[in-house]
Write a protein that holds these residues in place. Structure first.
Motif, PDB file in Angstrom:
ATOM      1  N   ASP A  14      40.887  42.616  42.193  1.00 35.79           N
ATOM      2  CA  ASP A  14      40.839  42.074  40.832  1.00 35.79           C
ATOM      3  C   ASP A  14      42.190  41.513  40.395  1.00 35.79           C
ATOM      4  OD1 ASP A  14      38.172  42.662  40.574  1.00 35.79           O
ATOM      5  OD2 ASP A  14      38.468  44.444  39.306  1.00 35.79           O
ATOM      6  N   ARG A  60      38.790  47.611  44.733  1.00 37.29           N
ATOM      7  CA  ARG A  60      38.320  46.680  43.696  1.00 37.29           C
ATOM      8  C   ARG A  60      39.469  46.299  42.772  1.00 37.29           C
ATOM      9  NH1 ARG A  60      33.925  48.924  42.894  1.00 37.29           N
ATOM     10  NH2 ARG A  60      34.638  50.587  41.531  1.00 37.29           N
ATOM     11  N   ARG A  61      40.304  47.265  42.399  1.00 37.03           N
ATOM     12  CA  ARG A  61      41.447  46.998  41.511  1.00 37.03           C
ATOM     13  C   ARG A  61      42.437  46.041  42.173  1.00 37.03           C
ATOM     14  NH1 ARG A  61      46.310  49.844  40.869  1.00 37.03           N
ATOM     15  NH2 ARG A  61      47.319  49.274  38.926  1.00 37.03           N
TER      16      ARG A  61
END
Length: 77
Positions: free
Chosen positions: A31, A27-28
């Protein structure tokens, strides 16, 4: 040819093919804008080859090698 982002050299260009990290790390990474189809150029590496600096979408982003290992790219000639 698809390779890991970690193995790219300074001034090489590429396009992200896949991000294989899952969970919070995946997810990081996504993002930060590192999603399939994103084009970038490796603009530099630290003296010990970690981290790597990428230029994409009008900004520079640095990644550690352990993060770059999860990103598969297609290198442009």
């Amino acid at each position: 040819m698809a390779i890991s982002l970690r193995s790219m050299h300074k001034d090489q260009r590429g396009k992200i093919v896949a991000v294989t990290a899952s969970g919070q790390l995946g997810r990081r990474i996504r993002d930060m804008g590192l999603v399939p189809g994103t084009e970038f150029r490796v603009v530099g590496r630290a003296p010990l080859k970690d981290p790597v600096a990428l230029r994409m979408k009008g900004f520079t982003l640095t990644l550690r090698n352990n993060e770059a290992d999860f990103i598969t790219v297609e290198v442009e000639d």
